[in-house]
Scaffold this motif. Structure first.
Motif, PDB file in Angstrom:
ATOM      1  N   ILE A 130     -48.121 -12.243  76.179  1.00 40.15           N
ATOM      2  CA  ILE A 130     -48.630 -13.498  75.380  1.00 40.15           C
ATOM      3  C   ILE A 130     -47.485 -13.798  74.327  1.00 40.15           C
ATOM      4  O   ILE A 130     -46.733 -14.890  74.017  1.00 40.15           O
ATOM      5  N   PRO A 159     -57.590 -16.253  80.291  1.00 36.83           N
ATOM      6  CA  PRO A 159     -57.886 -17.323  79.257  1.00 36.83           C
ATOM      7  C   PRO A 159     -59.119 -17.428  78.682  1.00 36.83           C
ATOM      8  O   PRO A 159     -59.187 -17.548  77.230  1.00 36.83           O
ATOM      9  N   ALA A 188     -54.550 -21.309  71.942  1.00 38.03           N
ATOM     10  CA  ALA A 188     -56.232 -20.485  71.538  1.00 38.03           C
ATOM     11  C   ALA A 188     -56.557 -20.956  70.411  1.00 38.03           C
ATOM     12  O   ALA A 188     -58.057 -21.114  70.447  1.00 38.03           O
ATOM     13  N   THR A 204     -50.439 -19.975  75.369  1.00 40.40           N
ATOM     14  CA  THR A 204     -51.466 -19.460  74.760  1.00 40.40           C
ATOM     15  C   THR A 204     -51.490 -19.493  73.318  1.00 40.40           C
ATOM     16  O   THR A 204     -52.483 -19.413  72.461  1.00 40.40           O
TER      17      THR A 204
END
Length: 274
Positions: free
Chosen positions: A25, A154, A111, A108
């Motif tokens: 990530i 996810p 998030a 990502t």
């Protein structure tokens, strides 16, 4: 057989370890710092989500909504009422684009934004369930092939973030208690392209039937406890119904569900259509 399966299991555990997932990530986010990036919703340059789109996304998720009446495949209780499910917002515009980018394009860095929307849905779902003491949060499990392709799960990423920040509903324990049925048994058969999203109600139900189970070591932790189910997007409710079935088979008591967003059926499938 043992010589071939054990190393694969070890590699799988290494691949999905927190350290390796964090490195993957981080490397993706670092790469995007060096390259031009556009808003995932409107295409504005130099922002993963521009200020205007971020504001619209937040506005669309300020008031989580009950969505079970539009999901025709959700399980019913003895009185014929569907499992109560609460969504952070509708699966359209900025929210849908952010979810797609987060899930399928490695974005990502979205998030923090999506975690806020999921936290709202979880809190509202817990309220609807009466904030039961000793209940557990159980997510829809990610398939191994999807995790390997993305390099992360996810939904797990969002829930882990909320757990670290103390933003999960008070008194609810996050428990990774359900797994996809393994090799040699039935697997979740997601056709390409489009996966579950491209299917109608009956096909969705058939596609996920028998695809989840609670491993024996988790059964004592599930039996007799209330369960709040978590998924990313609700369509027909078939995926959440399969999760509820797996939990009931282990003695769990599904109390309700929470999702990031709720969607309608694909065109041509007649009516609302996880």
């Amino acid at each position: 057989m043992r010589a071939t399966t054990e190393p694969a299991g070890g590699l799988d555990r290494l691949y999905f370890s927190r350290t390796v997932q964090a490195l993957r990530i981080w490397s993706g986010q670092f790469g995007r710092l060096l390259l031009p990036t556009d808003c995932v919703a409107c295409g504005a340059p130099d922002h993963m989500l521009c200020a205007a789109c971020r504001q619209r996304l937040r506005r669309s998720t300020l008031r989580p909504v009950a969505v079970e009446e539009a999901a025709e495949s959700l399980p019913l209780d003895e009185a014929g009422r569907p499992l109560p499910v609460t969504a952070g917002g509708p699966y359209r515009r900025e929210l849908s684009q952010a979810i797609l980018a987060f899930k399928n394009h490695g974005r990502t860095e979205l998030a923090p934004v999506l975690a806020v929307a999921l936290a709202g849905a979880l809190d509202a779902a817990a309220e609807r369930a009466g904030r039961p003491a000793g209940a557990v949060l159980v997510q829809v499990p990610a398939r191994g092939i999807s995790r390997r392709r993305r390099g992360y799960d996810p939904l797990q990423l969002l829930l882990s973030r909320l757990a670290r920040q103390g933003l999960l509903p008070a008194g609810l324990q996050l428990l990774p208690a359900v797994r996809p049925v393994g090799s040699g048994k039935r697997l979740m058969r997601w056709p390409a392209p489009g996966g579950q999203k491209s299917l109608g109600r009956t096909a969705r139900q058939r596609n996920v039937a028998g695809s989840m189970a609670v491993p024996p070591r988790y059964v004592p932790l599930i039996a007799g406890r209330g369960c709040l189910l978590v998924d990313d997007v609700l369509t027909t409710g078939a995926t959440m119904a399969e999760l509820a079935r797996a939990l009931r088979a282990a003695g769990g008591v599904p109390l309700g569900g929470a999702v990031l967003a709720a969607a309608s059926a694909p065109a041509g499938h007649g009516g609302p259509s996880s």
